[in-house]
Design an enzyme around this catalytic site. Structure first.
Site, PDB file in Angstrom:
ATOM      1  N   LYS A   1     -12.191  -4.357  -2.275  1.00 20.54           N
ATOM      2  CA  LYS A   1     -13.305  -3.403  -2.252  1.00 20.54           C
ATOM      3  C   LYS A   1     -12.851  -1.972  -2.501  1.00 20.54           C
ATOM      4  O   LYS A   1     -13.638  -1.133  -2.858  1.00 20.54           O
ATOM      5  CB  LYS A   1     -14.142  -3.551  -0.979  1.00 20.54           C
ATOM      6  CG  LYS A   1     -13.522  -3.098   0.303  1.00 20.54           C
ATOM      7  CD  LYS A   1     -14.542  -3.171   1.414  1.00 20.54           C
ATOM      8  CE  LYS A   1     -14.090  -4.097   2.516  1.00 20.54           C
ATOM      9  NZ  LYS A   1     -12.789  -3.778   3.113  1.00 20.54           N
TER      10      LYS A   1
ATOM     11  N   LYS B   1       0.829  -1.212   0.000  1.00 19.22           N
ATOM     12  CA  LYS B   1       0.000   0.000   0.000  1.00 19.22           C
ATOM     13  C   LYS B   1       0.862   1.260   0.000  1.00 19.22           C
ATOM     14  O   LYS B   1       0.509   2.250  -0.635  1.00 19.22           O
ATOM     15  CB  LYS B   1      -0.962   0.002   1.194  1.00 19.22           C
ATOM     16  CG  LYS B   1      -2.076  -1.025   1.057  1.00 19.22           C
ATOM     17  CD  LYS B   1      -3.242  -0.760   1.995  1.00 19.22           C
ATOM     18  CE  LYS B   1      -4.367  -1.750   1.750  1.00 19.22           C
ATOM     19  NZ  LYS B   1      -5.497  -1.604   2.672  1.00 19.22           N
TER      20      LYS B   1
ATOM     21  N   LYS C   1      -5.942  -9.806  -6.202  1.00 19.52           N
ATOM     22  CA  LYS C   1      -7.109 -10.119  -5.384  1.00 19.52           C
ATOM     23  C   LYS C   1      -8.242  -9.117  -5.644  1.00 19.52           C
ATOM     24  O   LYS C   1      -7.974  -7.926  -5.852  1.00 19.52           O
ATOM     25  CB  LYS C   1      -6.633 -10.099  -3.927  1.00 19.52           C
ATOM     26  CG  LYS C   1      -7.650  -9.778  -2.876  1.00 19.52           C
ATOM     27  CD  LYS C   1      -7.031  -9.743  -1.511  1.00 19.52           C
ATOM     28  CE  LYS C   1      -7.276  -8.368  -0.908  1.00 19.52           C
ATOM     29  NZ  LYS C   1      -7.788  -8.358   0.429  1.00 19.52           N
TER      30      LYS C   1
HETATM   31  P1  ATP Z   1      -9.341  -3.115   0.970  1.00 17.50           P
HETATM   32  O1  ATP Z   1      -9.476  -3.008  -0.529  1.00 17.50           O
HETATM   33  O2  ATP Z   1      -9.924  -1.956   1.698  1.00 17.50           O
HETATM   34  O3  ATP Z   1      -7.960  -3.489   1.418  1.00 17.50           O
HETATM   35  P2  ATP Z   1     -10.397  -5.780   0.971  1.00 17.50           P
HETATM   36  O4  ATP Z   1     -11.521  -5.981   0.023  1.00 17.50           O
HETATM   37  O5  ATP Z   1      -9.072  -6.282   0.563  1.00 17.50           O
HETATM   38  O6  ATP Z   1     -10.322  -4.293   1.395  1.00 17.50           O
HETATM   39  P3  ATP Z   1     -10.442  -6.336   3.794  1.00 17.50           P
HETATM   40  O7  ATP Z   1     -11.300  -5.377   4.527  1.00 17.50           O
HETATM   41  O8  ATP Z   1      -8.961  -6.142   3.838  1.00 17.50           O
HETATM   42  O9  ATP Z   1     -10.902  -6.440   2.283  1.00 17.50           O
HETATM   43  O10 ATP Z   1     -10.761  -7.825   4.234  1.00 17.50           O
HETATM   44  C1  ATP Z   1     -11.891  -8.280   4.941  1.00 17.50           C
HETATM   45  C2  ATP Z   1     -11.886  -9.782   4.943  1.00 17.50           C
HETATM   46  O11 ATP Z   1     -12.212 -10.261   3.638  1.00 17.50           O
HETATM   47  C3  ATP Z   1     -10.553 -10.423   5.300  1.00 17.50           C
HETATM   48  O12 ATP Z   1     -10.768 -11.567   6.094  1.00 17.50           O
HETATM   49  C4  ATP Z   1      -9.968 -10.786   3.980  1.00 17.50           C
HETATM   50  O13 ATP Z   1      -9.051 -11.851   4.062  1.00 17.50           O
HETATM   51  C5  ATP Z   1     -11.215 -11.157   3.189  1.00 17.50           C
HETATM   52  N1  ATP Z   1     -11.017 -10.896   1.766  1.00 17.50           N
HETATM   53  C6  ATP Z   1     -10.781  -9.708   1.196  1.00 17.50           C
HETATM   54  N2  ATP Z   1     -10.687  -9.819  -0.129  1.00 17.50           N
HETATM   55  C7  ATP Z   1     -10.847 -11.130  -0.406  1.00 17.50           C
HETATM   56  C8  ATP Z   1     -10.842 -11.880  -1.615  1.00 17.50           C
HETATM   57  N3  ATP Z   1     -10.657 -11.306  -2.781  1.00 17.50           N
HETATM   58  N4  ATP Z   1     -11.053 -13.208  -1.532  1.00 17.50           N
HETATM   59  C9  ATP Z   1     -11.248 -13.800  -0.351  1.00 17.50           C
HETATM   60  N5  ATP Z   1     -11.264 -13.144   0.821  1.00 17.50           N
HETATM   61  C10 ATP Z   1     -11.060 -11.832   0.810  1.00 17.50           C
END
Ligand code: ATP
Ligand code: LTN
Length: 328
Positions: free
Chosen positions: A197, A113, A194
């Site tokens: 969001k 990041k 990945k």
């Molecule tokens: P950001 O983009 O704000 O970093 P994010 O979508 O990566 O957000 P987090 O808030 O970091 O999501 O993660 C929340 C939960 O969802 C965590 O347990 C993470 O491991 C899971 N998670 C996030 N993205 C994925 C994905 N693409 N596949 C499976 N699990 C996910």
């Protein structure tokens, strides 16, 4: 897993994606049956990167409603908002003063990041310590997270072990609970990344509140390959493998069963099927969400969560202060 104490949180940094649903929420729905579980909205984590206040405010309420719409049962879980429990920040500070700078510098998410935006703030660097506080306050056995968070949970373990060694028994040592392998949902446009969001490209991400048309359009235009064989091969066919993963994580089908179903068929047919599976699952969630979002049920749930978690966190904070030698 049975009779364990577990905790997990999601950041309200955008409307949650299919990845969050599969990788985090669905797992908690399974685990809530036989465990003592805490689930929270990690709003203080979300502000480690800039947020528009109005958007953030909405995202917090949306996430809370979505937890419940996705099947998190307020009777079976303690649901709370991180910033309503000020002890998380207090505990985090005491832990920060006991976390080696070098260990934090090794966190891969920070490296990722911070390399994307050089004007980052200090909170982005210390964020894993706040996450350790979230976990260690509640003496949990397990932390169910996706693989991307494993390093942070390991850091929480190290912090707890070192603290216990230095100041006497204070924390239970948590274990990471990695949700079912193969459930990392990838970006639809670049399936080597990945699905996230906070992604800027709307075509990359299926959000839980996307309309039927949006979902279908995004899946139909997802990146695949030119081979035209529905076969799971994450390395050489990441796009198709990701779509297979999506189906497997939302149905009872295995990878092999999906491959067999689409043997000799083209990608268009396969994608239509993937879209129908996703639409069916998300429509149910959206109906429940619409009932909840403007009800006061959410406020009642939050008040209860704040009351219970504050009491636990206050006790842990006081024990830490006492063990460190702070005046009480
Ligand atoms: P950001 O983009 O704000 O970093 P994010 O979508 O990566 O957000 P987090 O808030 O970091 O999501 O993660 C929340 C939960 O969802 C965590 O347990 C993470 O491991 C899971 N998670 C996030 N993205 C994925 C994905 N693409 N596949 C499976 N699990 C996910
Ligand atoms: N850092 C996590 C969210 C998170 C969390 C936690 C998960 C914050 N505190 C405690 C489990 C336990 C993320 O970004 N996915």
């Amino acid at each position: 897993m049975n009779n364990k104490t577990i905790i997990t949180g999601i950041q309200p940094s955008g409307v949650i994606t299919l990845g969050n649903y599969v990788g985090a929420i669905k797992q908690m729905v399974k685990l809530q049956e036989n465990n003592n579980s805490y689930i929270f909205v990690a709003d203080m984590h979300a502000i480690t990167v800039p947020q528009d206040p109005k958007v953030l405010h909405n995202n917090i309420r949306n996430l809370l409603a979505l937890y419940i719409a996705c099947g998190i049962d307020p009777e079976k879980n303690i649901i709370f908002l991180q910033s309503e429990n000020e002890y998380h920040a207090n505990v985090s500070w005491l832990l920060e003063c006991n976390t080696p700078y070098g260990e934090l510098s090794r966190m891969t998410q920070f490296k990722d990041k911070s390399s994307k935006n050089k004007n980052f703030y200090a909170g982005l660097f210390t964020y894993p310590v706040l996450m350790a506080a979230d976990i260690l306050i509640y003496d949990v056995d397990y932390v169910p997270v996706g693989i991307d968070q494993k390093q942070h949970v390991e850091l929480a373990r190290n912090i707890a072990q070192n603290f216990n060694k230095k100041y006497g028994e204070t924390f239970k040592i948590p274990d990471v609970y990695i949700t079912k392998s193969g459930t990392k949902i990838m970006d639809l446009v670049d399936p080597t990344k990945k699905m996230s969001k906070s992604s800027d490209n709307p075509k990359s991400v299926i959000r839980i509140l996307d309309s039927k048309e949006e979902i279908t359009k995004k899946i139909m235009s997802a990146t695949t390959d030119s081979e035209c064989v529905v076969k799971y091969d994450m390395e050489n066919k990441p796009g198709i493998s990701n779509l297979i993963n999506i189906v497997v994580s939302l149905t009872d089908l295995t990878i092999k069963e999906v491959e067999d179903m689409f043997e000799g068929k083209n990608y268009g047919e396969f994608k239509k099927y993937v879209a129908s599976v996703v639409v069916e699952e998300l429509t149910k969630i959206q109906e429940k969400y619409n009932e909840l979002i403007n009800s006061n049920e959410l406020d009642i749930i939050l008040d209860r969560g704040a009351k219970i978690t504050k009491e636990i966190a206050r006790n842990k904070y006081n024990l830490m202060k006492q063990n460190i030698g702070l005046y009480k």
